[in-house]
Design an enzyme around this catalytic site. Structure first.
Site, PDB file in Angstrom:
ATOM      1  N   HIS A  71       0.831  -1.197   0.000  1.00 56.99           N
ATOM      2  CA  HIS A  71       0.000   0.000   0.000  1.00 56.99           C
ATOM      3  C   HIS A  71       0.865   1.246   0.000  1.00 56.99           C
ATOM      4  CE1 HIS A  71      -3.516   2.502   0.742  1.00 56.99           C
ATOM      5  NE2 HIS A  71      -2.737   3.205   1.525  1.00 56.99           N
TER       6      HIS A  71
ATOM      7  N   ASP B  46     -15.251   3.070   7.274  1.00 58.95           N
ATOM      8  CA  ASP B  46     -14.270   4.047   6.790  1.00 58.95           C
ATOM      9  C   ASP B  46     -14.866   4.933   5.705  1.00 58.95           C
ATOM     10  OD1 ASP B  46     -11.500   5.135   6.629  1.00 58.95           O
ATOM     11  OD2 ASP B  46     -11.689   4.425   4.579  1.00 58.95           O
TER      12      ASP B  46
ATOM     13  N   ARG C  31     -14.730  13.152   7.870  1.00 61.63           N
ATOM     14  CA  ARG C  31     -13.464  13.823   8.221  1.00 61.63           C
ATOM     15  C   ARG C  31     -13.083  14.834   7.151  1.00 61.63           C
ATOM     16  NH1 ARG C  31      -9.738   9.117   8.183  1.00 61.63           N
ATOM     17  NH2 ARG C  31      -8.114  10.643   8.523  1.00 61.63           N
TER      18      ARG C  31
ATOM     19  N   SER D 123      -7.637   4.227   9.268  1.00 58.81           N
ATOM     20  CA  SER D 123      -8.380   4.229   8.006  1.00 58.81           C
ATOM     21  C   SER D 123      -7.665   3.359   6.969  1.00 58.81           C
ATOM     22  CB  SER D 123      -8.510   5.679   7.519  1.00 58.81           C
ATOM     23  OG  SER D 123      -8.857   5.740   6.168  1.00 58.81           O
TER      24      SER D 123
ATOM     25  N   LYS E 147      -8.560  -1.080   5.907  1.00 57.40           N
ATOM     26  CA  LYS E 147      -8.818  -1.557   4.543  1.00 57.40           C
ATOM     27  C   LYS E 147      -7.824  -2.648   4.141  1.00 57.40           C
ATOM     28  CE  LYS E 147      -9.044   2.782   3.453  1.00 57.40           C
ATOM     29  NZ  LYS E 147      -9.161   4.144   2.986  1.00 57.40           N
TER      30      LYS E 147
HETATM   31  N1  URA Z   1      -5.930   7.546   2.943  1.00 56.15           N
HETATM   32  C1  URA Z   1      -6.905   6.844   3.572  1.00 56.15           C
HETATM   33  O1  URA Z   1      -7.341   5.816   3.072  1.00 56.15           O
HETATM   34  N2  URA Z   1      -7.362   7.292   4.760  1.00 56.15           N
HETATM   35  C2  URA Z   1      -6.899   8.412   5.354  1.00 56.15           C
HETATM   36  O2  URA Z   1      -7.352   8.763   6.409  1.00 56.15           O
HETATM   37  C3  URA Z   1      -5.894   9.137   4.677  1.00 56.15           C
HETATM   38  C4  URA Z   1      -5.434   8.662   3.484  1.00 56.15           C
END
Ligand code: URA
Length: 435
Positions: free
Chosen positions: A84, A163, A170, A185, A189
């Site tokens: 990632h 999320d 957010r 967050s 995932k």
């Molecule tokens: N990328 C994400 O998936 N979440 C965040 O909070 C910031 C960047």
């Protein structure tokens, strides 16, 4: 066990520590629509000011991971390794990295996102291959990984729904920029996507979320600990994003650069990043005893054509036209090219990286809203990078465009992004740190 959201907000506002059942309740109730956005906004703001400790952050991450579907990769043999990146300008890493590591035997079952911002995400970029299908079913996805060792699909709707809601909230309440919230967050995932091991690429610099090494390292450490806390193998690289990665910015242009890299003809910084992340993935997968040995395997795969052949196999398996790998004229290309020239002699002192991203977005290569269509053909090729000498009239960058007005806006933005000075500046290595 029922709680009152009011009490939890008050507790966090006053600097208290939320318990695991409280966090789980809050995330479940919010995901189900039983906690209103205004209360969750107050909570995220309280977290913004008072923070979460390590245990709270892990509990939040696990509650979010469990808020929807989780992917079961147990039907795929071997150690499944995911990667990632926290995102940046010209980041086409997955397109080269995934086929490269798959070509030496790593099983890559990857879910990726579309982009909101300067360029598309990996999913958009892959759609540069005519016919490429990223909305395959979970069954087809798993079968493809078993058959050819690689598949990349879009994130399913029900992957971490908490999320999706929380990030959107957010985004409009100025609470994105909080370390524990970012880490939970991203990691929720990744954990829900099912891999046994995760290699993280935390970007640092003017084109990244984290502008300096201290904050990038803090995020990398937080995410690494979360992954390990959840029982996964994790390592993190901190990598430079003070200027675009490689030379290409824009969807199909980036795909072309990824193809060149798999043929051993990529830009030096991008090649080094792909090799470093790749070596960590191959080592995690147990295919090599060390990262040095893994690097040798990867280099051989590029030299003997296995890497590029794996890309063709992958594109074909997902319905794309694999002939485009050899004949890049089959990829989308813009109608016009414009050379942005330097108006003074000197050295490239700095490049405002996010401005290059914005210039690409203005050409049509990115999205401002989720509904926007992307022009895959447009973008920028950097002819000069940080520290390089420049002569007046020489090209700083090439702009690929389809619309004159958009080109004008992008060119102005791009020109302002280059700072030309008299003294050769220090340049950064692509890998800035490792955890
Ligand atoms: N990328 C994400 O998936 N979440 C965040 O909070 C910031 C960047």
């Amino acid at each position: 066990m029922g709680y009152r959201m009011y009490d939890l907000i008050e507790k966090k506002r006053d600097g208290g520590v939320l318990s695991s059942p409280e966090i789980k309740w809050m995330i479940d109730e919010y995901t189900a629509g039983r906690i209103p956005d205004y209360q969750m906004s107050a909570m995220t703001m309280a977290i913004f000011f008072k923070g979460l400790d390590k245990e709270e952050t892990l509990n939040l991450t696990m509650a979010m991971t469990e808020s929807g579907d989780t992917v079961d990769l147990s039907g795929i043999s071997g150690i499944k390794v995911d990667k990632h990146s926290t995102g940046g300008v010209g980041d086409k890493t997955s397109i080269a990295l995934a086929p490269l590591v798959a070509s030496v035997g790593v099983h890559v079952a990857k879910m990726s996102g579309r982009g909101l911002g300067h360029t598309g995400g990996t999913i958009d970029k892959l759609e540069s291959f005519p016919g490429f299908n990223t909305s395959i079913t979970m069954d087809a996805f798993l079968k493809q990984v078993n058959d050819i060792g690689i598949a990349i699909m879009g994130q399913t709707k029900d992957l971490v729904p908490a999320d999706k809601k929380l990030y959107a909230l957010r985004d409009v309440t100025a609470t994105v920029d909080q370390l524990s919230l970012i880490a939970s967050s991203i990691m929720s995932k990744k954990l829900a996507s099912g891999a046994d091991a995760i290699v993280l690429d935390v970007k640092c610099g003017s084109g990244a979320f984290m502008k300096d090494l201290v904050s990038a390292r803090a995020l990398a450490e937080e995410m690494t600990e979360l992954g390990r806390g959840a029982g996964r193998k994790v390592t993190a690289f901190i990598t430079d994003m003070d200027e675009p990665l490689g030379l290409a910015v824009g969807n199909a242009l980036e795909v072309k650069e990824a193809i060149d890299t798999l043929r051993g003809k990529g830009p030096e910084d991008f090649t080094e990043l792909v090799m470093s992340l790749g070596a960590a993935m191959v080592h995690f997968a147990g295919i090599a005893d060390s990262e040095e040995e893994a690097r040798v395997l990867l280099s051989k795969s590029i030299e003997n054509g296995d890497a590029i052949n794996k890309l063709k196999e992958f594109v074909k398996a997902q319905g794309g036209d694999e002939r485009a790998v050899d004949d890049m004229a089959l990829l989308p290309s813009a109608k016009y090219e414009y050379e942005l020239a330097a108006d003074t002699d000197g050295f490239v002192e700095s490049i405002a990286c996010s401005e290059v991203g914005t210039a690409s977005l203005l050409l049509g290569g990115g999205r401002l809203t989720k509904e926007d269509e992307i022009d895959l053909s447009t973008g920028i090729i950097m002819k000069k990078k940080k520290g390089m000498p420049v002569k007046k009239g020489e090209a700083l960058a090439l702009i690929y465009y389809n619309d004159e007005e958009k080109k004008e806006a992008a060119a102005a933005r791009l020109k302002a992004a280059f700072k030309i000075g008299r003294v050769k500046p220090e340049t950064n290595d692509i890998i800035l740190g490792r955890i």
